[in-house]
Write a protein that holds these residues in place. Structure first.
Motif, PDB file in Angstrom:
ATOM      1  N   ALA A 288     -21.999  -3.841   9.165  1.00 29.36           N
ATOM      2  CA  ALA A 288     -21.867  -3.001   7.969  1.00 29.36           C
ATOM      3  C   ALA A 288     -23.174  -2.991   7.182  1.00 29.36           C
ATOM      4  O   ALA A 288     -23.613  -1.946   6.683  1.00 29.36           O
ATOM      5  N   GLY A 289     -23.819  -4.164   7.093  1.00 27.31           N
ATOM      6  CA  GLY A 289     -25.104  -4.225   6.404  1.00 27.31           C
ATOM      7  C   GLY A 289     -26.174  -3.429   7.113  1.00 27.31           C
ATOM      8  O   GLY A 289     -27.009  -2.778   6.475  1.00 27.31           O
ATOM      9  N   ASN A 290     -26.140  -3.459   8.435  1.00 24.53           N
ATOM     10  CA  ASN A 290     -27.124  -2.699   9.211  1.00 24.53           C
ATOM     11  C   ASN A 290     -26.910  -1.199   9.042  1.00 24.53           C
ATOM     12  O   ASN A 290     -27.868  -0.428   8.922  1.00 24.53           O
ATOM     13  N   ARG A 291     -25.638  -0.782   9.027  1.00 23.73           N
ATOM     14  CA  ARG A 291     -25.360   0.645   8.808  1.00 23.73           C
ATOM     15  C   ARG A 291     -25.795   1.087   7.420  1.00 23.73           C
ATOM     16  O   ARG A 291     -26.346   2.186   7.255  1.00 23.73           O
ATOM     17  N   GLU A 292     -25.595   0.237   6.418  1.00 27.83           N
ATOM     18  CA  GLU A 292     -26.038   0.585   5.063  1.00 27.83           C
ATOM     19  C   GLU A 292     -27.554   0.660   4.997  1.00 27.83           C
ATOM     20  O   GLU A 292     -28.119   1.546   4.328  1.00 27.83           O
ATOM     21  N   ARG A 293     -28.218  -0.234   5.695  1.00 29.23           N
ATOM     22  CA  ARG A 293     -29.681  -0.198   5.755  1.00 29.23           C
ATOM     23  C   ARG A 293     -30.155   1.125   6.347  1.00 29.23           C
ATOM     24  O   ARG A 293     -31.129   1.721   5.868  1.00 29.23           O
TER      25      ARG A 293
END
Length: 274
Positions: free
Chosen positions: A165-170
């Motif tokens: 999820a953090g990677n997608r937000e990045r």
């Protein structure tokens, strides 16, 4: 500049890496399909379309005597115009990394936008690695979350949930003031590229590669470090190394033993002498 070795492989229907060279320069482009945007563009995946379009432009754009940042601005303008022609808008536009090297007399100009590394070894010297500072340590910090969760005994799918999820937000924040800057259709990205110039001697060795090829060093440790990686290439063993990398990826399909985002990745490398 003479390109002595090159390799590019993909397990996808369309290779989303591209690489090219001219008598005085070479580059690698690593495309990324936008989140939720898989519709083909001119018969190719969005990432492959962007990489191919940018590659073709770099092969012909006049750049002698022009700063690489200016060349990059022209490139962004070109892919933006071509994208609009193909029906792409900023929301959903594919992105890519770009690592570009150009030699002029006794200097090597570098332009990096994204996480595709460049290695440089001058005669009798140690290997230098050039990376876009925007990306240094960012993905590793997310993968540290995965490692911590795996160490707690979580299954891989759960361990990757939060970091994913953090990677997608990045990725959503790319090419905005809240994120990192990459090649796409946003002209301001050119202002954030890492551009430098290095004095070089005849016989200097140069490697430009996508991060998929650099996986041989990390996370898989198939070679000890960048020096060992360059030595394998010089010895003509880049194809064998890539075979070993693909085997290592397939042997860890859940990405639990060697944490990484994506089981396999397109892998591209160019090796040249100056």
């Amino acid at each position: 500049m003479r390109v002595l070795r090159s390799i590019s492989r993909s397990d996808k229907a369309h290779n989303e890496d591209a690489a090219g060279c001219r008598p005085d320069g070479l580059w690698v482009i690593d495309g990324a399909t936008p989140l939720g945007g898989e519709a083909a563009v001119d018969g190719r995946s969005p990432a492959a379309w962007l990489s191919g379009t940018a590659d073709a432009f770099l092969a012909r754009v006049p750049w002698e005597g022009r700063p690489l940042r200016t060349v990059l601005r022209d490139l962004i303008g070109h892919v933006r115009a071509e994208g609009r022609r193909a029906g792409l808008q900023t929301d959903g536009f594919p992105t890519a990394t770009l690592s570009l090297a150009r030699v002029l007399d006794d200097r090597l100009d570098l332009c990096l936008l994204g996480d595709s590394p460049i290695l440089l070894r001058q005669p009798g010297a140690t290997v230098l690695e050039f990376l876009d500072p925007q990306f240094v340590g960012v993905e590793e910090a997310l993968l540290d979350q995965v490692r911590t969760a795996l160490d707690r005994g979580e299954v891989a799918a759960d361990a990757y949930a939060g970091a994913g999820a953090g990677n997608r937000e990045r990725r959503r924040r790319r090419n905005t003031p809240r994120g990192s800057w990459v090649l796409a259709d946003v002209p301001a990205a050119a202002d954030h590229a890492f551009v430098t110039s290095v004095a070089v001697a005849p016989g200097t060795e140069l490697v430009v590669m996508s991060d998929g090829f650099s996986r041989a060093v990390s996370p898989f440790s198939l070679v000890r470090d960048d020096t060992a990686l360059l030595d394998e290439i010089v010895a003509g063993r880049e194809s064998d190394l890539l075979d070993r990398l693909r085997a290592a990826e397939r042997a860890d399909p859940t990405c639990a033993r060697f944490p990484r985002f994506g089981m396999s990745d397109d892998a591209t490398m160019l090796y040249a002498h100056l």
